[in-house]
Design a protein around this motif. Structure first.
Motif, short mmCIF file in Angstrom:
data_model
loop_
_atom_site.label_atom_id
_atom_site.label_comp_id
_atom_site.label_asym_id
_atom_site.label_seq_id
_atom_site.Cartn_x
_atom_site.Cartn_y
_atom_site.Cartn_z
N GLY A 43 0.79 -1.22 0.00
CA GLY A 43 0.00 0.00 0.00
C GLY A 43 0.83 1.28 0.00
O GLY A 43 0.41 2.28 0.57
N GLY A 44 1.99 1.23 -0.61
CA GLY A 44 2.84 2.42 -0.69
C GLY A 44 3.60 2.74 0.58
O GLY A 44 4.27 3.76 0.67
N ARG A 45 3.51 1.87 1.58
CA ARG A 45 4.21 2.11 2.84
C ARG A 45 5.40 1.16 2.96
O ARG A 45 5.42 0.09 2.37
CB ARG A 45 3.28 1.89 4.03
N ASN A 46 6.35 1.58 3.79
CA ASN A 46 7.53 0.77 4.07
C ASN A 46 8.18 0.26 2.78
O ASN A 46 8.43 -0.93 2.62
CB ASN A 46 7.19 -0.39 5.00
N LYS A 47 8.45 1.21 1.90
CA LYS A 47 9.05 0.85 0.62
C LYS A 47 10.49 0.40 0.80
O LYS A 47 11.29 1.06 1.46
CB LYS A 47 8.99 2.04 -0.34
N LEU A 48 10.78 -0.73 0.22
CA LEU A 48 12.11 -1.29 0.28
C LEU A 48 12.36 -2.06 -1.03
O LEU A 48 11.96 -3.22 -1.16
CB LEU A 48 12.25 -2.22 1.49
N PRO A 49 13.00 -1.41 -1.99
CA PRO A 49 13.30 -2.11 -3.25
C PRO A 49 14.18 -3.33 -2.98
O PRO A 49 15.09 -3.29 -2.14
CB PRO A 49 14.06 -1.06 -4.07
N MET A 50 13.91 -4.40 -3.69
CA MET A 50 14.65 -5.64 -3.46
C MET A 50 16.13 -5.48 -3.78
O MET A 50 16.99 -6.08 -3.11
CB MET A 50 14.03 -6.80 -4.24
N ALA A 51 16.47 -4.68 -4.78
CA ALA A 51 17.88 -4.44 -5.08
C ALA A 51 18.57 -3.77 -3.88
O ALA A 51 19.70 -4.13 -3.52
CB ALA A 51 18.03 -3.58 -6.33
N SER A 52 17.89 -2.84 -3.24
CA SER A 52 18.44 -2.18 -2.06
C SER A 52 18.57 -3.16 -0.90
O SER A 52 19.55 -3.11 -0.14
CB SER A 52 17.56 -1.00 -1.64
N LEU A 53 17.60 -4.05 -0.76
CA LEU A 53 17.67 -5.06 0.30
C LEU A 53 18.84 -6.00 0.06
O LEU A 53 19.59 -6.33 0.98
CB LEU A 53 16.35 -5.82 0.39
N ARG A 54 19.01 -6.43 -1.19
CA ARG A 54 20.15 -7.32 -1.50
C ARG A 54 21.47 -6.62 -1.18
O ARG A 54 22.37 -7.21 -0.59
CB ARG A 54 20.10 -7.75 -2.97
N ASP A 55 21.58 -5.34 -1.56
CA ASP A 55 22.81 -4.57 -1.27
C ASP A 55 23.03 -4.46 0.23
O ASP A 55 24.16 -4.60 0.72
CB ASP A 55 22.73 -3.18 -1.89
N LEU A 56 21.97 -4.19 0.99
CA LEU A 56 22.08 -4.06 2.43
C LEU A 56 22.57 -5.36 3.06
O LEU A 56 23.49 -5.37 3.88
CB LEU A 56 20.72 -3.66 3.03
N LEU A 57 21.95 -6.47 2.67
CA LEU A 57 22.34 -7.77 3.23
C LEU A 57 23.77 -8.13 2.86
O LEU A 57 24.53 -8.63 3.70
CB LEU A 57 21.37 -8.86 2.79
N SER A 58 24.14 -7.87 1.63
CA SER A 58 25.52 -8.14 1.21
C SER A 58 26.50 -7.28 2.00
O SER A 58 27.55 -7.77 2.45
CB SER A 58 25.69 -7.87 -0.29
N GLY A 59 26.13 -6.02 2.22
CA GLY A 59 26.96 -5.12 3.00
C GLY A 59 27.09 -5.54 4.46
O GLY A 59 28.05 -5.17 5.14
#
Length: 185
Positions: free
Chosen positions: A14-30
């Motif tokens: 619903g437009g809340r708590n936006k978290l692009p999967m590419a950003s999530l993958r980068d975060l986890l890798s980091g």
């Protein structure tokens, strides 16, 4: 390193708590996780970790998301063995095989200590079925999840935080985890 599956709750809805999967993958890798994969936009992640405690992994990821994106999602991290056990215990296997979107699994970090089974029985339709098995709640909703009062109220009646996935997603996570287990690290 051990393979884990993390299920994020309430992101990209619903437009809340936006978290692009590419950003999530980068975060986890980091964060030092290896072989990071995501599946669809609802926050399903697979990765390898030297940390062997799923609860610690969940807390670390939630904290990192909060620091980077400004919200803290509920996260449940599973081992491949736990995911396989949930699939093996599915009481609605035939229905899931025929139409996987009619079966949902609510994953919980702890088994409910005082679930209100009577209330769950009262609000389900005549076609719906459910079963609680430890830290998994299985819901068969042949008329769809969107209109199901049982689906909407299950977590409150179980009395513990949960994150639900349709069975198609559960099976895809199993397939991805099996592929990842077979590939060299």
């Amino acid at each position: 390193m051990t393979l884990f599956i993390s299920l994020l709750r309430g992101i990209n809805v619903g437009g809340r708590n936006k978290l692009p999967m590419a950003s999530l993958r980068d975060l986890l890798s980091g964060m030092g996780y290896a072989d990071v994969q995501t599946y669809i936009q609802s926050g399903n992640c697979l990765f390898r970790s030297a940390e062997d405690d799923p609860d610690v992994i969940s807390q670390n990821i939630a904290r990192a998301i909060e620091e980077s994106f400004g919200f803290r999602p509920h996260i449940l991290t599973l081992t491949q063995a736990r995911l396989d056990a949930v699939i093996a215990a599915n009481p609605y296997g035939e229905a899931a095989e025929a139409d996987p979107k009619t079966v949902h699994v609510y994953f919980m970090s702890a088994a409910p200590t005082a679930p209100d089974i009577t209330a769950l029985d009262t609000i389900k339709t005549s076609k719906e079925r459910f079963e609680l098995n430890g830290t998994a709640f299985y819901l068969y909703a042949p008329d769809g999840i969107g209109r199901s009062k049982l689906a909407a109220r299950a977590e409150a009646k179980l009395g513990v935080p949960a994150t639900a996935r349709n069975y198609r997603t559960v099976l895809m996570l199993r397939d991805l985890s099996q592929q990842s287990s077979q590939s060299p690290t």
